[in-house]
Design a protein around this motif. Structure first.
Motif, PDB file in Angstrom:
ATOM      1  N   THR A 185       0.826  -1.206   0.000  1.00  0.00           N
ATOM      2  CA  THR A 185       0.000   0.000   0.000  1.00  0.00           C
ATOM      3  C   THR A 185       0.864   1.261   0.000  1.00  0.00           C
ATOM      4  OG1 THR A 185      -0.108  -0.085   2.411  1.00  0.00           O
ATOM      5  CG2 THR A 185      -1.929  -1.101   1.197  1.00  0.00           C
ATOM      6  N   ASN A 197      -3.624   5.163  -1.129  1.00  0.00           N
ATOM      7  CA  ASN A 197      -4.952   5.757  -0.914  1.00  0.00           C
ATOM      8  C   ASN A 197      -4.953   7.270  -1.116  1.00  0.00           C
ATOM      9  OD1 ASN A 197      -3.462   6.383   1.321  1.00  0.00           O
ATOM     10  ND2 ASN A 197      -4.964   5.657   2.824  1.00  0.00           N
ATOM     11  N   GLN A 198      -3.783   7.911  -1.075  1.00  0.00           N
ATOM     12  CA  GLN A 198      -3.722   9.339  -1.367  1.00  0.00           C
ATOM     13  C   GLN A 198      -4.043   9.626  -2.828  1.00  0.00           C
ATOM     14  OE1 GLN A 198       0.298   9.666   0.684  1.00  0.00           O
ATOM     15  NE2 GLN A 198      -0.468  11.729   0.973  1.00  0.00           N
ATOM     16  N   SER A 214      -7.696   2.653 -10.513  1.00  0.00           N
ATOM     17  CA  SER A 214      -8.452   3.106  -9.335  1.00  0.00           C
ATOM     18  C   SER A 214      -8.351   4.614  -9.176  1.00  0.00           C
ATOM     19  CB  SER A 214      -7.913   2.417  -8.076  1.00  0.00           C
ATOM     20  OG  SER A 214      -7.970   1.013  -8.210  1.00  0.00           O
ATOM     21  N   TYR A 269       1.425   7.110  -0.077  1.00  0.00           N
ATOM     22  CA  TYR A 269       0.599   5.908   0.021  1.00  0.00           C
ATOM     23  C   TYR A 269      -0.415   5.888  -1.114  1.00  0.00           C
ATOM     24  CZ  TYR A 269       2.695   5.384   4.577  1.00  0.00           C
ATOM     25  OH  TYR A 269       3.611   5.238   5.590  1.00  0.00           O
ATOM     26  N   PHE A 323      -6.327   8.112  -4.416  1.00  0.00           N
ATOM     27  CA  PHE A 323      -7.787   8.029  -4.528  1.00  0.00           C
ATOM     28  C   PHE A 323      -8.461   9.218  -3.860  1.00  0.00           C
ATOM     29  CE2 PHE A 323      -6.806   3.256  -3.864  1.00  0.00           C
ATOM     30  CZ  PHE A 323      -6.223   3.192  -5.109  1.00  0.00           C
TER      31      PHE A 323
END
Length: 335
Positions: free
Chosen positions: A167, A222-223, A292, A220, A225
């Motif tokens: 991740t 998720n940043q 994503s 990371y 997204f």
């Protein structure tokens, strides 16, 4: 970084130490260059305000010291026990192992992702590119062919498998570097010119990614997204990720194409098959990240908006254009 005179001094010594090692005509000169390289890189990565950087610098110092001791021990054995210039298998494997440990290759790769996790993007760029030059050239002087082929296969497989469940973008780039290290070692077995070309292409691609992540302050997945980035930045990220994975119309495929051609001409079909299959795994998680990031566009909050200076954005677009169109121009080399 660039306005700190101490850091600039150590950066200059870092570049100078590599030239000492690769231009030395004795093994002790190579060892001295490696030690200067180590002692100049430690102040670059250590930061008193960041505990992760301090931990990373300590880990880096310990692993590199072990590799240097192993290298020095091998030199002493060669000088005392082997009076002639012939290298037996034990000496060559020991020397190869110390160089592989220096560059973070398998099976000595366990320190590499942990140290990368604690460094800034600029230091990661140096660690993934410049710090591999000296060990790679010293590896090319005397290598045990069967041992190196096994190492290449392990590099390719572990670099591809290790990046699937990551991740952290820094660890992802670390496993990508391990995978590309397998390609680089195979290229230096073919010729140093091809290795230099592959290293130049890899440096070009990794510099774009590190510069982009540093500019967006991303560490990371998720940043990618959460942040509501400009759509063109995401497209540029997609292009550069696919180029780094070695997909064909992009410039990253060109050096891999030459290596695959050489392996097929030398009837190394199994190695070629492993290279291609592991490249598909690399492309799988690159595409998963970028797909994503492109799909998750539902956050439209103003405080997540990222603005980039126009001159930086021009450079990213320009380098992405080179990455996209370079393969078209590179086909002319075959005619």
């Amino acid at each position: 970084m660039f306005f700190n005179s101490n850091k600039m001094f150590f950066l200059f010594i870092l570049f100078f130490s590599t030239l000492i090692s690769i231009s030395s005509n004795s093994w002790f000169g190579c060892w001295i260059g490696l030690e200067i390289n180590l002692l100049s890189f430690i102040p670059l990565i250590s930061n008193s305000n960041n505990l992760f950087s301090s931990e990373a610098s300590l880990k880096y110092f310990l692993t590199q010291s072990i590799a240097s001791i192993n290298f020095l021990f091998t030199i002493l054995i060669k000088m005392t026990l082997l009076k002639n210039f012939e290298m037996n298998n034990f000496i060559s494997i020991m020397m190869n192992s110390s160089m592989l440990m220096k560059m973070g290759s398998t099976p000595f790769h366990f320190w590499f992702p942990n140290i990368v996790e604690g460094l800034s993007w600029f230091n990661n760029f140096i660690l993934m590119t410049w710090q591999k030059i000296t060990p790679m050239i010293l590896l090319s002087y005397y290598f045990n062919k069967n041992f190196i082929i096994i190492i290449i296969i392990f590099n390719i497989i572990i670099g591809a498998i290790g990046g699937i469940n990551q991740t952290s973008l820094r660890k992802l780039m670390a496993f990508s570097s391990i995978n590309n290290l397998g390609w680089m070692i195979s290229s230096i077995m073919i010729s140093e010119t091809l290795w230099f070309f592959y290293l130049s292409m890899y440096t070009f691609m990794i510099s774009i990614m590190c510069f982009l992540f540093h500019m967006l302050n991303m560490f990371y997945i998720n940043q990618l997204f959460i942040n509501n980035m400009n759509f063109f930045i995401k497209i540029n990220m997609l292009i550069n990720f696919l180029s780094l994975g070695g997909l064909p119309p992009f410039i990253g495929f060109f050096p891999k194409w030459i290596i695959i051609n050489f392996l097929i001409n030398n009837n190394m079909y199994m190695l070629t098959f492993i290279f291609i299959m592991m490249s598909l795994i690399m492309l799988f998680f690159y595409i998963r990240i970028t797909y994503s990031a492109l799909m998750f566009n539902y956050l439209k909050m103003k405080w997540f908006k990222i603005f980039i200076k126009n001159n930086y954005f021009f450079f990213i677009n320009f380098f992405s254009f080179i990455s996209l169109s370079g393969m078209i121009f590179s086909t002319f080399f075959f005619y």
